[in-house]
Write a protein that holds these residues in place. Structure first.
Motif, short mmCIF file in Angstrom:
data_model
loop_
_atom_site.label_atom_id
_atom_site.label_comp_id
_atom_site.label_asym_id
_atom_site.label_seq_id
_atom_site.Cartn_x
_atom_site.Cartn_y
_atom_site.Cartn_z
N GLU A 198 0.82 -1.22 0.00
CA GLU A 198 0.00 0.00 0.00
C GLU A 198 0.86 1.27 0.00
N THR A 257 -5.44 3.66 2.17
CA THR A 257 -5.88 2.38 2.75
C THR A 257 -4.75 1.62 3.43
N SER A 274 -2.44 -3.63 3.99
CA SER A 274 -3.67 -2.85 3.87
C SER A 274 -4.45 -2.88 5.19
N GLN A 275 -5.37 -1.94 5.32
CA GLN A 275 -6.23 -1.87 6.49
C GLN A 275 -7.39 -2.87 6.43
N ASP A 276 -7.49 -3.62 5.33
CA ASP A 276 -8.65 -4.48 5.11
C ASP A 276 -8.91 -5.41 6.28
N LYS A 306 -10.01 -3.99 11.03
CA LYS A 306 -11.28 -3.29 11.17
C LYS A 306 -12.08 -3.86 12.33
N PRO A 318 -12.64 1.14 10.28
CA PRO A 318 -11.20 0.89 10.31
C PRO A 318 -10.58 1.37 11.63
#
Length: 366
Positions: A177, A206, A250-252, A255, A269
């Motif tokens: 990212e 992100t 990534s922050q995916d 969360k 997030p």
């Protein structure tokens, strides 16, 4: 065709009784179900749960940053180092007073050293008079002193001026990212982890800057900008070496998930500096004032150490609970759930029954 009214009425009554008696089986949305007020239990699915009301005594401590020993070693051994000449670098070497022996680098195609003196794959430079001379692994001052020593056998006043004009030997790689992933050269200015991310255009919106994988010679280090600060260090104190690679995650997967009676139901997030239960409630536009049962707000959290699932619950009807929620630190993949009120659930049951009752009315009118 003749219909028996009494028989039709019986059928109608039987249908209504069946629907009403089946209300409990109609799904009126998510619900917490029957949970013990506290303690452990095993659910029908075989999972082990630990239920506890959220108060000052049960408030989980903030996650401590416990670095691995190899990360501590990486930080201790990282320092600004003088650049060492590497294979592939291009050197400019000028002999003051002897321009015919080693002309200065220029655009002249007749000058064999127009682009400078390349360091070959064995780490040597081919130079007039002395022939092949070792360069790789040396600092510029060390190479200059060695070259001057070699030239003294041929020149009375040798004074070589050496500098690197093209850094091609030492490189690092960065992906994930960042805005401009790729391969980058390390020049005579030391490149820190922080400046490496900047050279790649910075992190994307992100990116999870607290979830970075740093690889050196086959050893991976999991680190982050925030966690390094908590250790009393920083990304500016980790300097890159040739062959290092950086992957910014990534922050995916970082969360918090909200379910049930919220103003906005979507993943929230976790920021680099963390996020509290109170902040998640705010990000989700609070509880739905028309449908939410604020008496019990649940937080479901998997405990990887004990292989159980912790369920905390708090009464958000009292103003004092907001201070407690503000101290509750959320973790990745936590689930926050709020039950609907009993009236809301009943209304949903009725709404589910309405199409069926309408059909009965039509049937009764035949």
């Amino acid at each position: 065709m003749f219909f028996n009214p009494s028989k039709l009425l019986g059928i109608t009554c039987l249908l209504i009784v069946s629907m009403v008696s089946g209300c409990s089986s109609i799904n009126a949305g998510l619900q917490a179900g029957e949970l013990p007020p506290s303690g452990t239990f095993i659910a029908e699915n075989g999972l082990h749960f630990n239920i506890q009301p959220l108060n000052l005594a049960t408030l989980p401590p903030k996650q401590a940053v416990l670095p691995s020993s190899n990360l501590n070693q990486l930080i201790r051994n990282s320092s600004r180092a003088e650049y060492r000449i590497s294979e592939g670098d291009i050197l400019s070497i000028v002999l003051t007073g002897y321009p015919n022996i080693a002309p200065a680098a220029s655009g002249d195609s007749s000058n064999p050293y127009a682009s400078g003196f390349p360091v070959d794959q064995q780490g040597f430079v081919q130079f007039p008079l002395v022939g092949r001379i070792k360069a790789s692994g040396m600092s510029v001052p060390q190479f200059t002193a060695n070259l001057q020593k070699q030239l003294q056998r041929y020149l009375k006043y040798s004074d070589p001026q050496v500098k690197i004009v093209n850094y091609r030997g030492n490189k690092f790689f960065i992906d994930g990212e960042v805005k401009q992933p790729g391969e980058f050269a390390i020049n005579d200015a030391p490149v820190s982890l922080y400046s490496a991310i900047s050279m790649a255009g910075g992190a994307t919106p992100t990116a999870d800057s607290n979830n970075i994988v740093f690889n050196r010679r086959g050893v991976s280090y999991n680190l982050g900008l925030q966690s390094l600060r908590q250790l009393g260090s920083s990304a500016n104190q980790i300097y890159l070496q040739d062959g290092d690679s950086i992957h910014v995650n990534s922050q995916d997967r970082n969360k918090v998930y909200v379910l049930g009676e919220f103003g906005k139901v979507e993943p929230v997030p976790i920021r680099e500096q963390g996020i509290s239960l109170a902040q998640v409630l705010g990000e989700s536009k609070g509880l739905d004032s028309n449908t939410a049962n604020a008496a019990k707000v649940y937080v479901v959290r998997d405990n990887l150490n004990t292989r159980t699932t912790d369920i905390y619950y708090v009464d958000m009807q009292t103003i004092t609970s907001f201070a407690l929620a503000n101290r509750f630190e959320m973790r990745a993949n936590d689930i926050i759930y709020v039950d609907p009120t009993g009236l809301t659930r009943w209304n949903r049951v009725i709404s589910a029954l309405l199409p069926s009752t309408s059909a009965v009315s039509v049937l009764s009118g035949l």
